[in-house]
Enzyme design. Structure first.
Site, PDB file in Angstrom:
ATOM      1  CG  HIS A  97      -1.769   1.176   1.433  1.00 37.03           C
ATOM      2  ND1 HIS A  97      -3.129   1.141   1.251  1.00 37.03           N
ATOM      3  CD2 HIS A  97      -1.474   2.444   1.820  1.00 37.03           C
ATOM      4  CE1 HIS A  97      -3.633   2.342   1.497  1.00 37.03           C
ATOM      5  NE2 HIS A  97      -2.643   3.147   1.848  1.00 37.03           N
ATOM      6  CD  GLU A  98       1.781   3.516   3.810  1.00 29.76           C
ATOM      7  OE1 GLU A  98       1.926   4.521   3.065  1.00 29.76           O
ATOM      8  OE2 GLU A  98       0.922   3.451   4.692  1.00 29.76           O
ATOM      9  CG  HIS A 110       0.368   5.986  -0.932  1.00 29.08           C
ATOM     10  ND1 HIS A 110      -0.717   6.546  -1.583  1.00 29.08           N
ATOM     11  CD2 HIS A 110      -0.139   5.385   0.176  1.00 29.08           C
ATOM     12  CE1 HIS A 110      -1.820   6.296  -0.893  1.00 29.08           C
ATOM     13  NE2 HIS A 110      -1.502   5.593   0.175  1.00 29.08           N
TER      14      HIS A 110
END
Length: 266
Positions: free
Chosen positions: A58-59, A62
């Site tokens: 998820h990170e 980003h």
């Protein structure tokens, strides 16, 4: 030469992440084969490790999107190594999400990648950077639910089905909650570039507490019930029986008693 080596190191997969993946693989195997003396412990370790892997991805999403959008400082911060220890707020990135899972079976990653927004031009790019994280959870949910909606469960052990269903529930909740337009969550980051400066100033003080406000609201029985009604409806559409994800949660909390019904579901 030094710069080239540094850039290569900035993108090399971290041994920490590789170790977490290894734990997920070994405990997933133990859950599948029934090798573990305590099945609940194996499910706990498998789901927790897989959940942390999804947090890292998820990170990473980003960070990677920010890199290609103009923030060339991302690599030096270590975000591209998938190492959860490199995040700016380890508490929000790993500790709190795991606690949320243990306490309420809720998947809620916290935004913890520091992006130098001043380097990025264009509102669409800013929105895409914020959307990239929860879209990763959507993809992860699709992978977890694939055996269910593809009707490919023949031969899959019961406990592994439960664990996979619970992991799918976490990914669906993470995607939905992160897309909420609440300051501090990715959903707000998607719409923020399109808001007026006046509105941004008004909501700015709330941003540090957005994650905790959402979690507190989910403890309100009526809100919690309505929220999980939506989650179970989505899981059902993906072929996942709500009883499977519930039994997965009970198995995950191996220190509590698992309902007898989970032992008789085929």
């Amino acid at each position: 030469m030094t710069t080239a080596l540094s850039r290569a190191g900035d993108r090399r997969i971290s041994p920490v992440f590789a170790g977490i993946v290894a734990i997920a693989a070994v405990t997933g195997w133990a859950t599948w084969t029934g090798f573990a003396a305590q099945p609940g412990l194996a499910v706990f370790l498998f789901v927790t490790a897989a959940w942390i892997v999804s947090l890292c991805l998820h990170e990473y999403a980003h960070a990677r999107t920010a890199l290609h959008s103009g923030d060339i400082s991302i690599g030096a911060k270590g975000y591209l190594t998938l190492n959860p220890l490199k995040y700016t707020h380890a508490l929000l990135s790993v500790v709190l999400p795991v606690l949320f899972v243990i306490m309420g079976g809720i998947g809620l990653p916290g935004g913890a990648v520091f992006i130098e927004r001043g380097r990025i031009r264009g509102r669409w790019r800013h929105s895409l950077i914020s959307a990239a994280g929860p879209l990763t959870n959507v993809l992860f949910a699709a992978v977890c639910t694939a055996p269910f909606w593809l009707h490919a469960l023949d031969g899959v052990p019961r406990d592994f089905r439960y664990a996979l269903a619970f992991l799918a529930l976490l990914q669906v909740t993470a995607a939905i909650l992160n897309f909420l337009p609440v300051p501090g969550l990715d959903g707000y980051g998607v719409i923020e570039p399109w808001l007026s400066n006046g509105i941004k100033r008004q909501v700015e003080p709330i941003a540090p507490f957005g994650l905790l406000i959402v979690f507190a609201l989910l403890w309100v029985p009526s809100v919690n019930r309505a929220f999980f009604d939506v989650i179970y409806t989505l899981l059902s559409a993906l072929g996942v029986d709500g009883a499977f994800s519930d039994c997965g949660y009970y198995l995950y909390r191996f220190w509590t008693e698992t309902p007898q019904v989970c032992s008789v579901i085929p």
